[in-house]
Design an enzyme around this catalytic site. Sequence first.
Site, short mmCIF file in Angstrom:
data_model
loop_
_atom_site.label_atom_id
_atom_site.label_comp_id
_atom_site.label_asym_id
_atom_site.label_seq_id
_atom_site.Cartn_x
_atom_site.Cartn_y
_atom_site.Cartn_z
N GLU A 260 1.44 -0.91 -0.30
CA GLU A 260 0.06 -0.44 -0.17
C GLU A 260 0.89 1.29 0.06
OE1 GLU A 260 -1.81 3.47 0.28
OE2 GLU A 260 -1.76 1.93 2.78
N CYS A 294 -1.41 8.83 2.73
CA CYS A 294 -1.14 8.55 1.32
C CYS A 294 -2.32 8.71 0.72
CB CYS A 294 -0.85 6.82 2.18
SG CYS A 294 -2.45 5.99 2.11
N GLU A 391 4.08 13.72 -4.71
CA GLU A 391 3.37 13.15 -4.00
C GLU A 391 3.66 14.07 -3.12
OE1 GLU A 391 0.96 9.87 -0.36
OE2 GLU A 391 3.54 9.24 -2.10
#
Length: 479
Positions: A260, A294, A391
């Site tokens: 993940e 995230c 990100e």
Amino acid sequence: MAEQIFDYAPAPESRAVVSVRPTYEPFIDGDFTPAKTGEYLTTVNPADEEALAEVAVCGEADIDRAMAAARRAFDTVWGPMSGAERGKYLFRIARILQERSRELAVLETLDNGKPIKETRDVDLPLVAAHFFYHAGWADKLQYAGVGPEPRPLGVAAQVIPWNFPLLMLAWKIAPALAAGNTVVLKPAETTPLSALVFAEICQEAELPPGVVNIVTGAGETGRQLVSHPGADKVAFTGSTAVGREIARSVAGTGKKIGLELGGKGANIVYDDAALDQAVEGIVSGIFFNQGHVCCAGSRLLVQESIAEELLERLKARVERLRLGDPLDKNTDIGAINSAAQLGRITELAQVGVDEGAESWSPSCELPERGYWFRPTLFTGVTQAHRIAREEIFGPVLSVLTFRTPEEAITKANNTPYGLSAGVWTEKGSRMLWTAERLRAGVVWSNTFNKFDPTSPFGGYKESGYGREGGRHGLEGYLV
């Protein structure tokens, strides 16, 4: 009549409920035992840079001991145990987590920097809920839809990140134990304390020795753990770059793997959306946990006809966010987790300015000590900007506009990530049309950052593979 402005009086949570040891050792085979390396790292409070504790750095010999203990417990105790008996232990752990929730919330805030109202009202209730939920599955695995006689894999090597230390631990350990596996888990080097207190909870619950083992350290410890030949399953939550390394190291070994990873979630607001509701969802989507999420909605896609009005309301709302002491119950924005992460956020925010995007932040005073970054909006952003592609993992929102639903989908999917998305509209047909076309593992409808242990979570593309939560998450720990 002049407008009245009410100030919030300080409302700090007491630190007295937490007793932090000066030194912590790894938890192996049911006991805290000194690491063979003799090395330690210091974990600090990101809000004031105060040193909290020295934590052992585990090496190869320590990981060998932990893996051997986990294998022994799997072969002799936990694997042969009935699902109903395993479920009793998980229920017991869940109840102890609830009983110690105030202590754990304060500890998590001290070690991580996130506001106490988030650890208290979001993290800890979800942690307990995951153990309660998976306790219920322990004797019902044959009904999980993964075959009539599912069997545990064996020993799971698990590595978790620093943004949700205890919650990510629950996401990993609860399904593994429910499925009959044993665990060796490594918490992040900047936030190890709540995992080590969880080890105390395992002792309090009289969990058999070796079923859960906690090894501490930095990146090298994690690499040694996931590459250990004794692991049957590797589970990792963290950056996409590290996830790639792990995937390469595990390839061809026969280990089952779940990753993940990062995200660059799109939050789409159509012209018929309830704007005040959408503003709250946007704020939650990017500023919850200082953007250390995230699945954060870090790309805001607004239909062009309402962009000006929405931004005006959004800025007014962000002006009211309170940044400061994470232990203060009034605080909305806490501290950035580490100096290294603050440096990355600052660097990428400057890149946004250098590339021509317009930066806006509310006027708020930053504390003199600690790691802090104001909540920031960037407008005039295009898909070519790095802040729209990479990100940032901080409280930085990139705002883009679109004219048609087709354009919104094209922009939303124009990313190597695929973890989450949000859609804001009053039309059910438009919601379903949009959700069907978004390449994201989770799509929220008129909300954002809503989690439930019964619902699977995971991504597409460079956001990883495998699912956590729900019966789908159990599959990763079963044969």
